[in-house]
Each structure stands twice: as structure tokens, then as C-alpha cells.
Write a protein that holds these residues in place. Structure first.
Motif, PDB file in Angstrom:
ATOM      1  N   GLN A   1     -48.299  70.943  53.759  1.00 24.30           N
ATOM      2  CA  GLN A   1     -48.033  71.385  55.153  1.00 24.30           C
ATOM      3  C   GLN A   1     -46.705  71.626  55.076  1.00 24.30           C
ATOM      4  O   GLN A   1     -45.921  71.318  54.556  1.00 24.30           O
TER       5      GLN A   1
ATOM      6  N   SER B   1     -44.473  70.966  60.352  1.00 25.45           N
ATOM      7  CA  SER B   1     -45.929  70.597  61.030  1.00 25.45           C
ATOM      8  C   SER B   1     -46.231  69.280  61.015  1.00 25.45           C
ATOM      9  O   SER B   1     -47.328  68.791  61.437  1.00 25.45           O
TER      10      SER B   1
ATOM     11  N   ARG C   1     -46.793  66.120  62.392  1.00 29.46           N
ATOM     12  CA  ARG C   1     -46.786  65.360  63.882  1.00 29.46           C
ATOM     13  C   ARG C   1     -46.197  63.985  63.949  1.00 29.46           C
ATOM     14  O   ARG C   1     -46.129  63.391  63.020  1.00 29.46           O
TER      15      ARG C   1
ATOM     16  N   ARG D   1     -53.193  63.829  68.657  1.00 30.27           N
ATOM     17  CA  ARG D   1     -53.230  65.107  67.683  1.00 30.27           C
ATOM     18  C   ARG D   1     -53.361  66.203  68.480  1.00 30.27           C
ATOM     19  O   ARG D   1     -52.846  67.358  67.857  1.00 30.27           O
ATOM     20  N   HIS D   2     -54.524  66.383  69.271  1.00 31.81           N
ATOM     21  CA  HIS D   2     -54.520  67.793  70.158  1.00 31.81           C
ATOM     22  C   HIS D   2     -53.403  68.234  70.795  1.00 31.81           C
ATOM     23  O   HIS D   2     -53.178  69.364  70.777  1.00 31.81           O
TER      24      HIS D   2
ATOM     25  N   CYS E   1     -50.221  67.422  69.946  1.00 32.73           N
ATOM     26  CA  CYS E   1     -49.276  68.136  68.862  1.00 32.73           C
ATOM     27  C   CYS E   1     -49.831  69.511  68.512  1.00 32.73           C
ATOM     28  O   CYS E   1     -48.862  70.093  68.258  1.00 32.73           O
ATOM     29  N   ARG E   2     -50.977  69.598  68.208  1.00 34.65           N
ATOM     30  CA  ARG E   2     -51.594  71.058  67.779  1.00 34.65           C
ATOM     31  C   ARG E   2     -51.216  72.115  68.833  1.00 34.65           C
ATOM     32  O   ARG E   2     -50.720  73.298  68.300  1.00 34.65           O
TER      33      ARG E   2
ATOM     34  N   TYR F   1     -47.735  72.809  68.623  1.00 36.86           N
ATOM     35  CA  TYR F   1     -47.225  73.620  67.577  1.00 36.86           C
ATOM     36  C   TYR F   1     -47.622  75.146  67.492  1.00 36.86           C
ATOM     37  O   TYR F   1     -46.793  75.956  66.848  1.00 36.86           O
ATOM     38  N   ILE F   2     -48.994  75.406  67.972  1.00 38.61           N
ATOM     39  CA  ILE F   2     -49.320  76.800  67.833  1.00 38.61           C
ATOM     40  C   ILE F   2     -48.873  77.455  69.116  1.00 38.61           C
ATOM     41  O   ILE F   2     -49.291  79.011  69.061  1.00 38.61           O
TER      42      ILE F   2
END
Length: 504
Positions: free
Chosen positions: A48, A52, A54, A60-61, A63-64, A67-68
Motif C-alpha cells: 500500500q 493509505s 489508516r 475503516r469506511h 478512512c476510506r 482517502y478517496i
């Protein structure tokens, strides 16, 4: 036999193993757990990107999603109330369907397709080098063709200037021929006039034109050598670059069109500040666009600009000198034609004077002959027997008259006096007649000199008009000058009088 130990006392801990043994096992398990977590985390982070990883304290969701978020398209308002979605700037892969543009993912470890990737990278490097070499070769080849075109233009202009210089040199030979021909005039016609001054002025002007055109020829020769040297340098650099593109069959002109740089296509075009195509790469000693190529192209640009200025100047000088030479020749021919008209006018007047003198001489000769006849009549016959009776002094009447004193007859005395007076008049008339004949002879000789001078001037004008024709080359005019014997003086200088004059 085994020895049986006495039963121990019942305690609170029912575990049989020793505490040290158990602690050692637990420590080993904890160590293995830490190693497992650490290795698993490191193995995951190896695949990774750095940004990225975290936060363990965030869901987790979430952070995602954070991130995107920079990957998604930006929505902009346009005029009219509409919206426009644009991908974020920067490098990456644009996913139009997902409306995202993730950035490039640099892996920390070699991927399974590392060998293929390295081969592709190597091919890309080689192709990039070949493309750069092809582009540099295309630029050098185009510069070479432009230098070739400039060389051809310069050679054509040198030929035109050389023809003009040959015409100027031929004009000097024509001037020399004119001076030599006018040297064959009689001595009385060699009085310095405006025609001689025009010939001297023409000679000085032609010398100035010759020096000016010779300077242009020398300047163009130096420029021609510089262009030839630059052409050889461009050919050498182009051949060097073409060694890397032997297997690429794309035309070089198409490469320049794809580059989108008009200043690369034409060296004389100045580079625009807003370029639509590729930028000129900086010189790289180990790259495709070396400092030698850059220096060769800069030299080609400089020589191209200098040669254009030289061509314009040479063409202007050639046209000006041709017109000036034509005007100078016309002015000299006009001076000679004016001198011919003046000579013809004087010749006609002298011819009329000569005719009047011829009539006067005829009358004087006739009167002189009559005077001789009168003198003979006055003298009388040669023999006494031929005398008439009334002329004899011994006749009776005269003899009787002479008997008295002082009665001598004055007849003989008066006859002698009249005869002597008539003889003096005849002598005076002969002197006047001789003077008239001498004057008429000199006038006829001067008239002949005028005719010779007119014919010489007409020959000079005719020679000038014939020799300055473009079909007459410099060698023909030079042969005409060399055929004359310069040791032979003009005929008028060897003559001793009017009889010695003759036409050239």
C-alpha cells in the motif's frame, strides 16, 4: 522401583506445571503474537502507499471515504446555470465511469510482473530516445534543406552579380576602346572637350562600381564558405541521430508536424511565446539534443538571417549598378552624338566657305589671265616689223614734231610706266591668289579633319552600342582590345601636313 512422594498439601492453584515453565511458555506466545502482528502489518503496508495507512482509532469506511475524496471529479458552474464535471489535475488514471482519478501507485516492492515492467520501461526509454533522436534528426534535416536552399539562392545571386561585374569590366574595356579610337583623330581634332571629360568620368564611375561589386563577391564568398561548413556540420549531426532511427519508417516531415512547432519547421520564423506543441528540450551532452546540435542550429539561424540580408543587399546593388551603368553609357553616347552634330554643323559651314572660296579663286585666276593678256597688249609685238604705222615713232608727222626743242613725245615713257604698274598689280594679284589657294588648301584639309573626326566619333558610338549588347561577352571585348598594336601611334601624329591626314 519408583519412589512415591508423599501427597502434597492441597493449595489454591490447581495447576501442576511449574510457574517458571508456564511464564516462559506465555512469554514465548506473546512474542510470537507480536511478531505475527508486526509482520502482518509490514506485509500489508508493503503493498500500500504510505498515505493509505489508516488510523487504528478511526472506522475503516470513514478512512476510506476521506482517502478517496481527492480522487473524485470536481463540479464547476458554467454560464447559463449548468454544471461541468472535471477530473482533478495531476497524473493518474481517469476513470470516467466511476468519475474518479486515482493517482499513480508506486509500489515499494517488485510486483509479480516486475520483469515485464522493466522490459516495458526499457523499451519506453529506448523509444523515447529514438523519438528524441528522430525529432532532432528531423529538425537538423529541415535546417539542412533550408541551408541548401539558401546556398542555391546565394549561388544564383553570385552568378547574377558576376554577370554584372563582367558587364562593368566590359564597360571598362569599351571605355578603353573608345579612348583608343578617338586617339586616331587628326591633331586638330584632339582638343580636350566635354566628350573626353565624359569618358574620363565614365571610367571613374565604372571603377567605383567594380570595387563595390568585388566587395559583394568577397562578402558572398565568405558567407558561402560559412554556409557550406554549417551544412556539413548539420549533415554530420543528422547522420549521427539517424543511426538510432534506422528501424523507424516514419517520415521526418511528419515528425515535425506532430511536434506542432512552426519555429522548428522554419528557422527564419521567430519562436512564439505561446507554443502549442512540444518545447525545445535543453541541450544534454548524453541525450539526443546535444550542445553540438544546439550550436549547429543556432549557427544555421544566424547564417540564414545574415544570408537573407546579404541577398537583399546584393540584389539591390546589382540592380542599381546595372541602371547606373546604363545611364552612364547613355550619357557618354549623348555627349559623342552632340559632338558629332557640332562637327557636322562646322563641316557644313566650312564646306560652304570652301565653295565660296573656290568661286573667288576661279574669278581671280580669270582676272589674272586677263591682266596677263592686257600686259601683252600693252607691251606690243616682239618684232618691229609687226608695228602698225600709227605706232611707229619715225613716221613723218612725229619726226617733224620732234624737230622743235622740248617737244619729245611721252608715249614711250607712259607705256613703260603703265606696263610697270600693270606688272606690279599682276604680282600683287598672284600673291593674293597664292594666299587664297593656301587658305583654301588649309580649309580643305581642316574640312577633311572634321570629316575624319565625325567618322571616328560615329565609329565610337556604333562600337559602344554594339559592344554593350548582352550577347557580346567580356572575352570578345578583351580580344578586340588585345588585337590592337599599342606600339603604333595614331596616324594624325605621324602626318607632317594636310597631305598626311587619313581616315583610321
Amino acid at each position: 522401583m519408583p519412589v512415591l512422594a508423599p501427597p502434597a498439601e492441597r493449595s489454591q492453584d490447581t495447576r501442576v506445571g511449574a510457574p517458571a515453565w508456564r511464564e516462559a511458555a506465555l512469554a514465548m506466545a506473546r512474542k510470537a503474537h507480536r511478531v505475527t502482528d508486526r509482520c502482518g502489518q509490514e506485509a500489508v503496508t508493503m503493498w500500500q502507499p504510505k498515505d493509505s495507512v489508516r488510523d487504528p482509532h478511526v472506522v475503516r469506511h470513514v478512512c476510506r471515504a476521506a482517502y478517496i475524496l481527492p480522487w473524485r471529479f470536481h463540479v464547476e458552474m458554467i454560464e447559463g446555470g449548468g454544471t461541468l464535471e472535471k477530473p482533478p489535475p495531476g497524473e493518474g488514471v481517469t476513470l470516467w465511469k466511476s468519475k474518479m482519478k486515482p493517482p499513480a501507485w508506486p509500489a515499494r516492492l517488485p510486483l509479480p510482473l516486475n520483469r515485464d515492467a522493466r522490459a516495458l520501461q526499457t523499451a519506453e526509454v529506448v523509444h523515447a530516445h529514438a523519438r528524441g533522436a528522430r525529432l532532432a534528426a528531423a529538425r537538423l534535416c529541415r535546417a539542412q534543406r533550408q541551408i541548401d536552399g539558401q546556398l542555391r539562392q546565394l549561388l544564383r545571386q553570385r552568378e547574377a552579380t558576376d554577370r554584372g561585374l563582367s558587364a562593368v569590366r566590359k564597360g571598362l574595356l569599351i571605355n578603353q576602346q573608345s579612348v583608343k579610337l578617338r586617339g586616331y583623330r587628326p591633331k586638330s581634332e584632339k582638343v580636350p572637350d566635354k566628350a573626353d571629360s565624359a569618358l574620363m568620368w565614365e571610367k571613374e564611375e565604372l571603377k567605383k562600381m567594380k570595387r563595390k561589386m568585388e566587395k559583394d563577391m568577397e562578402k558572398s564568398e565568405i558567407l558561402l564558405k560559412a554556409l557550406a561548413s554549417c551544412h556539413d556540420t548539420l549533415v554530420f549531426c543528422c547522420k549521427e541521430r539517424l543511426q538510432a532511427v534506422d528501424l523507424m519508417n516514419q517520415p521526418l516531415d511528419k515528425v515535425l508536424k506532430q511536434a506542432g512547432r512552426h519555429s522548428w519547421v522554419n528557422l527564419s520564423r521567430a519562436p512564439t511565446p505561446r507554443t502549442q506543441g512540444l518545447k525545445t528540450p535543453p541541450p544534454d551532452p548524453v541525450g539526443t539534443y546535444t550542445p553540438g546540435c544546439a550550436e549547429a542550429l543556432d549557427e544555421a539561424k544566424r547564417l540564414l538571417a545574415e544570408s537573407k540580408e546579404t541577398l537583399v543587399e546584393m540584389a539591390k546593388n546589382e540592380v542599381d549598378i546595372r541602371g547606373q551603368q546604363q545611364q552612364t553609357s547613355d550619357r557618354v553616347c549623348a555627349s559623342l552624338a552632340q559632338k558629332m552634330r557640332e562637327t557636322l554643323e562646322l563641316k557644313e559651314r566650312m564646306n560652304m566657305t570652301c565653295g565660296l572660296m573656290r568661286g573667288t579663286v576661279h574669278r581671280c585666276k580669270k582676272f589674272n589671265q586677263e591682266m596677263y593678256i592686257t600686259r601683252g597688249l600693252i607691251k606690243g609685238p616682239l618684232s618691229k616689223c609687226h608695228l602698225e604705222t600709227r605706232e611707229k615713232l619715225d613716221r613723218p608727222l612725229v619726226r617733224m614734231y620732234q624737230r622743235h626743242v622740248g617737244t619729245q613725245l611721252p608715249e614711250a615713257t607712259r607705256l613703260a610706266q603703265g606696263s610697270d604698274k600693270l606688272q606690279r598689280h599682276i604680282s600683287h594679284m598672284e600673291k593674293k591668289l597664292n594666299e587664297l589657294l593656301t587658305t583654301r588648301k588649309n580649309l580643305a584639309w581642316n574640312l577633311n579633319c572634321k570629316k575624319i573626326g565625325h567618322d571616328v566619333d560615329y565609329t565610337v558610338v556604333r562600337l559602344r552600342l554594339r559592344q554593350r549588347h548582352p550577347h557580346v561577352c567580356y572575352e570578345q571585348a578583351q580580344r578586340l582590345v588585345n588585337d590592337w598594336d599599342t606600339r603604333t601611334p595614331p596616324r594624325s601624329e605621324t602626318s607632317c601636313g594636310p597631305e598626311g591626314s587619313a581616315r583610321p
